[in-house]
Design an enzyme around this catalytic site. Structure first.
Site, mmCIF file in Angstrom:
data_model
loop_
_atom_site.group_PDB
_atom_site.id
_atom_site.type_symbol
_atom_site.label_atom_id
_atom_site.label_comp_id
_atom_site.label_asym_id
_atom_site.label_seq_id
_atom_site.Cartn_x
_atom_site.Cartn_y
_atom_site.Cartn_z
ATOM 1 N N SER A 1 15.920 7.573 -32.034
ATOM 2 C CA SER A 1 16.913 7.944 -33.039
ATOM 3 C C SER A 1 18.322 7.858 -32.425
ATOM 4 O O SER A 1 18.675 6.814 -31.878
ATOM 5 C CB SER A 1 16.576 9.337 -33.590
ATOM 6 O OG SER A 1 17.255 9.592 -34.782
ATOM 7 N N ASP B 1 8.570 5.728 -41.558
ATOM 8 C CA ASP B 1 9.906 6.299 -41.304
ATOM 9 C C ASP B 1 10.846 5.846 -42.413
ATOM 10 O O ASP B 1 11.151 4.663 -42.515
ATOM 11 C CB ASP B 1 10.402 5.812 -39.936
ATOM 12 C CG ASP B 1 11.770 6.384 -39.550
ATOM 13 O OD1 ASP B 1 12.425 7.045 -40.389
ATOM 14 O OD2 ASP B 1 12.179 6.157 -38.402
ATOM 15 N N HIS C 1 9.939 9.594 -39.539
ATOM 16 C CA HIS C 1 10.888 9.469 -38.436
ATOM 17 C C HIS C 1 10.457 10.297 -37.221
ATOM 18 O O HIS C 1 10.668 9.897 -36.073
ATOM 19 C CB HIS C 1 12.271 9.909 -38.915
ATOM 20 C CG HIS C 1 13.370 9.635 -37.934
ATOM 21 N ND1 HIS C 1 13.685 8.366 -37.507
ATOM 22 C CD2 HIS C 1 14.230 10.464 -37.297
ATOM 23 C CE1 HIS C 1 14.700 8.432 -36.641
ATOM 24 N NE2 HIS C 1 15.036 9.689 -36.492
#
Lengths: 357, 357
Positions: free
Chosen positions: A155, A304, A337
């Protein structure tokens, strides 16, 4: 991929900016005192060529692996990092710093402004991705490290590594960009905007000067986290893990726990930085990154819906248009995610194989 | 499908529960005074067999079509309802009531509790879908209407019609269920939980007694609406309509406008009702609905990630398992859940053809 993991580890601190050696920020601000919290695992080789930098995500910290006294409570990426694990501490010297603008030991909005003696709060300067990278670089200098064998980040962690590839070609020999993006969508930005509104409209936000009033905007920060958590997990994952009956109390639990460990000012600073991140807007960026000839592994997860496969594919397309060959794998995982913090089949194996090249 | 639409219309009010004829709620509560705001368009036929009931969604109101004086500002479903339109007012007598628990003229948490002389606020009883239907039925009795030619509703509107199919088989001859669901997912509930937390944690919520204090929990209600809006539009739709740069100010605009027209207590009451809705949990429900032999048209939109095609397919599967043949169409539309208020190609044509059978 086996072993019992690291034992006791400790968080250390380094001062990487001083009035004599200030950190001049991309946006024009200056920080005259920057302290970085970091952990290291494994041993630096005599040739200093076995460094793996771990860059954490929005609300992570330096405590990636091992434990601080209670072996049952381990770092956030403990199953990835350790002896015999994908990021093998028998082989690599792993460095995990807390990011600039955060609140877990590295200088951020809740730190004391040396100019005033009080918390920066809303006076903390705007940060860009390059500022976070600059702090990583200074920490590595402090540790006597030149070239980095590999960076691994999920991320926002992956975004920091991407920034570094274009900023200082060649320094980072390999990069594993997990569930990263080079550009937030309108939807991504929308969710962050709602979270920020929840925080800044909380009466205890006090225009950002909550620390001086001895309060925290806990209500807004809780709502922000409850919301963010929904975007980190896929719909199917929420159903499986918490179900229709459990979801509300679970979100409340998540929100309450977050308020105890995270600073509202850091949340604002870092989400605004994320909103602005758009490195490929500068055509020179991809060319510079490609010129460094790094090996890049992009990993995305099929469920995600925050920074999914299309985001990784965008990074790959931009780098490949500049002449770099990039490896990209989409991993099947039901956890959205959040998968980057978990262990869907094939994920850690990919990282291990890539680092062992 | 042509014509200039309805002209000036007015909202009327009917009293459908009195101390002598109270509304006994599914959950055990009693309302001794229920007033309903509603609009009608077209003329009731002498045989009283041309009634189309329009049921609105969570934050809608009775003003579905025509205008209240300014021809430029028209009802929320004005392009669906009118002379020559899909719900043809040259042919049908259209009734659109504001729902029970709302705040747009029908009794809800912001109404005065006759027992205390002050707003119900947190004392407003829990509602179930059957209570909303009961008020629809009383309004139709008040208007002298027996059998209903068709009900048309989107989202929560469709859910009210579904409830009615199982509750009073045969009364509703046709039902158009647009972007409806028979059971919220954990994710659906999660977003509602965050919205409710934003509202109830706003210090101006005052334990629900905000009206007595002359305030409204405007901060929380604004955050709730900003969040909800993100779930009503698809990611692609947000990108096209507002873009990365426009999304934040757009959400603020939406949130501010909502605070001026909607009551926080209604938001809490209606989202909790939605959370609980699960009519097929009772095996008798589908059988009863099928026994009435209604014609049912389910419409879903391919980019709706709130109550998308899987939700409509679930309704269809449950009804078909009970022996009813149901028509289901998925319409291509980039606008997500909001599509039911818009006009993607094929949508209004389907409704028109169905009603003209």
């Amino acid at each position: 991929m086996s072993g019992s993991g690291l034992g006791l580890v400790t968080t250390r601190h380094a001062v990487v900016a001083t009035p004599q050696h200030p950190l001049r920020l991309v946006g024009g601000g200056v920080l005259e005192h920057v302290e970085v919290a970091y952990e290291t695992y494994g041993e630096l080789s005599p040739a200093r060529d076995n460094v793996v930098l771990v860059a954490h995500a929005l609300t992570g910290d330096a405590h990636a692996a091992g434990h601080h006294g209670d072996p049952a409570r381990r770092g956030w990426w403990d199953d990835l990092i350790g002896p015999g694990r994908a990021v093998d501490t028998d082989r690599f010297f792993v460095v995990c710093p807390n990011l600039l603008g955060g609140c877990r030991g590295t200088t951020g909005p809740s730190s004391t402004d040396p100019a005033t003696g009080r918390a920066y709060g809303p006076d903390f300067p705007d940060l860009e991705m390059g500022d976070l990278v600059a702090v990583h670089r200074r920490l590595l200098e402090h540790l006597g490290v030149g070239t980095v064998h590999a960076g691994v980040g999920g991320s926002l962690g992956g975004m920091q590594l991407l920034q570094w590839l274009g900023e200082e070609p060649g320094r980072l020999r390999r990069a594993v960009l997990v569930a990263a993006t080079a550009r937030l969508t309108a939807e991504n930005r929308g969710f962050s905007a709602v979270a920020r509104e929840a925080i800044t409209s909380d009466p205890d936000y006090r225009g950002g000067r909550y620390a001086e009033h001895g309060v925290v905007p806990a209500r807004g920060l809780k709502v922000a986290r409850m919301l963010a958590h929904l975007t980190y997990v896929s719909a199917a994952g929420l159903e499986t893990k918490y179900g229709r009956e459990g979801i509300e109390s679970y979100l409340h639990h998540q929100g309450d726990a977050f308020v105890r460990r995270f600073d509202a000012g850091s949340y604002l600073t870092l989400t605004r930085l994320l909103d602005r991140f758009d490195p490929f807007a500068d055509p020179a960026f991809a060319k510079a990154a490609a010129a460094g000839e790094p090996e890049v592994l992009a990993i995305s997860f099929d469920s995600d819906w925050r920074f999914g496969t299309d985001h990784s594919a965008h990074i790959v397309a931009e780098l490949e248009a500049a002449g770099l060959v990039v490896e990209h794998h989409e991993i099947a995982s039901p956890w959205g995610h959040d998968s980057f913090l978990l262990r869907p089949p094939g994920y850690h194996e990919l990282v291990a194989a890539f680092l062992q090249r």
